[in-house]
Design a protein around this motif. Sequence first.
Motif, short mmCIF file in Angstrom:
data_model
loop_
_atom_site.label_atom_id
_atom_site.label_comp_id
_atom_site.label_asym_id
_atom_site.label_seq_id
_atom_site.Cartn_x
_atom_site.Cartn_y
_atom_site.Cartn_z
N PRO A 158 0.80 -1.24 0.00
CA PRO A 158 0.00 0.00 0.00
C PRO A 158 0.83 1.28 0.00
N CYS A 159 1.96 1.29 0.69
CA CYS A 159 2.75 2.54 0.85
C CYS A 159 1.82 3.66 1.34
N TRP A 160 1.20 3.43 2.49
CA TRP A 160 0.25 4.42 3.04
C TRP A 160 0.90 5.77 3.25
N HIS A 161 2.23 5.76 3.51
CA HIS A 161 2.90 7.03 3.80
C HIS A 161 2.79 7.99 2.62
N MET A 162 2.75 7.44 1.38
CA MET A 162 2.64 8.33 0.21
C MET A 162 1.32 9.09 0.24
N ALA A 163 0.25 8.36 0.53
CA ALA A 163 -1.08 8.99 0.55
C ALA A 163 -1.19 9.96 1.73
N HIS A 164 -0.54 9.60 2.83
CA HIS A 164 -0.55 10.49 4.01
C HIS A 164 0.11 11.83 3.65
N LEU A 250 -0.88 7.51 11.05
CA LEU A 250 0.42 7.04 11.54
C LEU A 250 0.35 5.56 11.93
N ARG A 251 -0.79 5.16 12.50
CA ARG A 251 -0.92 3.74 12.88
C ARG A 251 -0.99 2.84 11.64
N GLN A 252 -1.67 3.37 10.61
CA GLN A 252 -1.76 2.60 9.36
C GLN A 252 -0.34 2.41 8.79
N GLU A 253 0.45 3.48 8.81
CA GLU A 253 1.84 3.38 8.33
C GLU A 253 2.63 2.40 9.19
N MET A 254 2.40 2.46 10.50
CA MET A 254 3.16 1.59 11.40
C MET A 254 2.83 0.12 11.16
N ASP A 255 1.54 -0.18 10.94
CA ASP A 255 1.15 -1.58 10.70
C ASP A 255 1.83 -2.10 9.44
N GLU A 256 1.94 -1.23 8.43
CA GLU A 256 2.59 -1.67 7.19
C GLU A 256 4.09 -1.93 7.42
N VAL A 257 4.71 -1.05 8.21
CA VAL A 257 6.13 -1.25 8.51
C VAL A 257 6.31 -2.53 9.33
N ASP A 258 5.40 -2.78 10.29
CA ASP A 258 5.50 -4.03 11.08
C ASP A 258 5.40 -5.25 10.17
N ASP A 259 4.47 -5.21 9.23
CA ASP A 259 4.34 -6.34 8.30
C ASP A 259 5.66 -6.57 7.56
#
Length: 329
Positions: A158-164, A250-259
């Motif tokens: 997803p790379c949520w950080h880009m959308a953030h 930020l939590r969405q980004e963190m979950d992706e980094v944890d994965d």
Amino acid sequence: MIQIVGPCAAETEEQLRLCAQTIPHGSILRAGIWKPRTSPDSFQGVGDEGLQWLARIRQEFGIAVATEVSTPEQVEKALQSGINHLWIGARTCANPIQVQTLADALAAAVQRGLPRPETIWVKNPVNDDATLWLGNIHRLQRTGIPVGAIHRGCNHHPCWHMAHTLRTQCPDIPLLLDPSHMTGDSELVPDCCLAAHALGYDGYMVEVHPHPSQALSDSRQQLPPDAWKSLSAQLQHLPHADGDRELQWLRQEMDEVDDALWDTLLRRMDISRRIGNHKRQTGLEVLQPQRFSQILERRTEWAEKHNISPKSVQEIMEAIHRESVRVQK
Ligand code: PEP
Ligand code: MN
């Protein structure tokens, strides 16, 4: 809620008609005509003929239609056919020079009196680079045509950080999720949409096909129209939580980094297993204290450089090493 819904690629006029009949009321019908595929052996799209199909369906059903453009000639042809919405795909968006040629073609065509598109949608580039996405958006905004963003991730991440970043820097443009290209798997689409809903996305671009398994491109990720209809109804009726949006991002980004972290650990375990086999074959002991001292030393230096506690890093490294020794035995 904005919905751009339809097949990955236009295949026949009948297929587009079936989609137009079954997508939720008020949707924009999408279909790729010229497909910029990774492999030259894949289906490259039906080409110009598909524009006429889209134009007829637009008339027949009174709905807005959308297609992808990658070259100035395609911009010209799409506008001449009265396509309402254009999008620029992730591969094209990796090249800002190409995006600029599209922006120039759009501005020139509109100035010559061709119908102005309602919105030009810009996907995130295939490479994980928010600045490139923002730059492309700014190039298109200079045409004066309304611009929107579509978040489709990179390589099925997803790379949520880009959308953030995009949401923070361009809070006023609509942001859509493309869960189809983001996941590459129709079964993962619902959870991905629910995550975006919680983050306050403005809508979705989703691939649907009357017979997904027979689709000529992206068959694994396309939903049957009924499946999207019920998911779309669910999303429309789901209340928007008034929580702390920034914390949610930020939590969405963190979950992706944890994965990613745990996937990396899994790869490390696999290497451990192979090292274990090699040691068995060559008669070496599993535990090599000198090697572990080197690893710890390197990690301690790294911790100091990044200003994080060497003690915590050593504890984590020791736990990883313990498991590594276990799998090598
Ligand atoms: C598409 O939407 O059909 C498409 C090709 O998407 P992307 O550019 O995101 O791969
Ligand atoms: Mn597709």
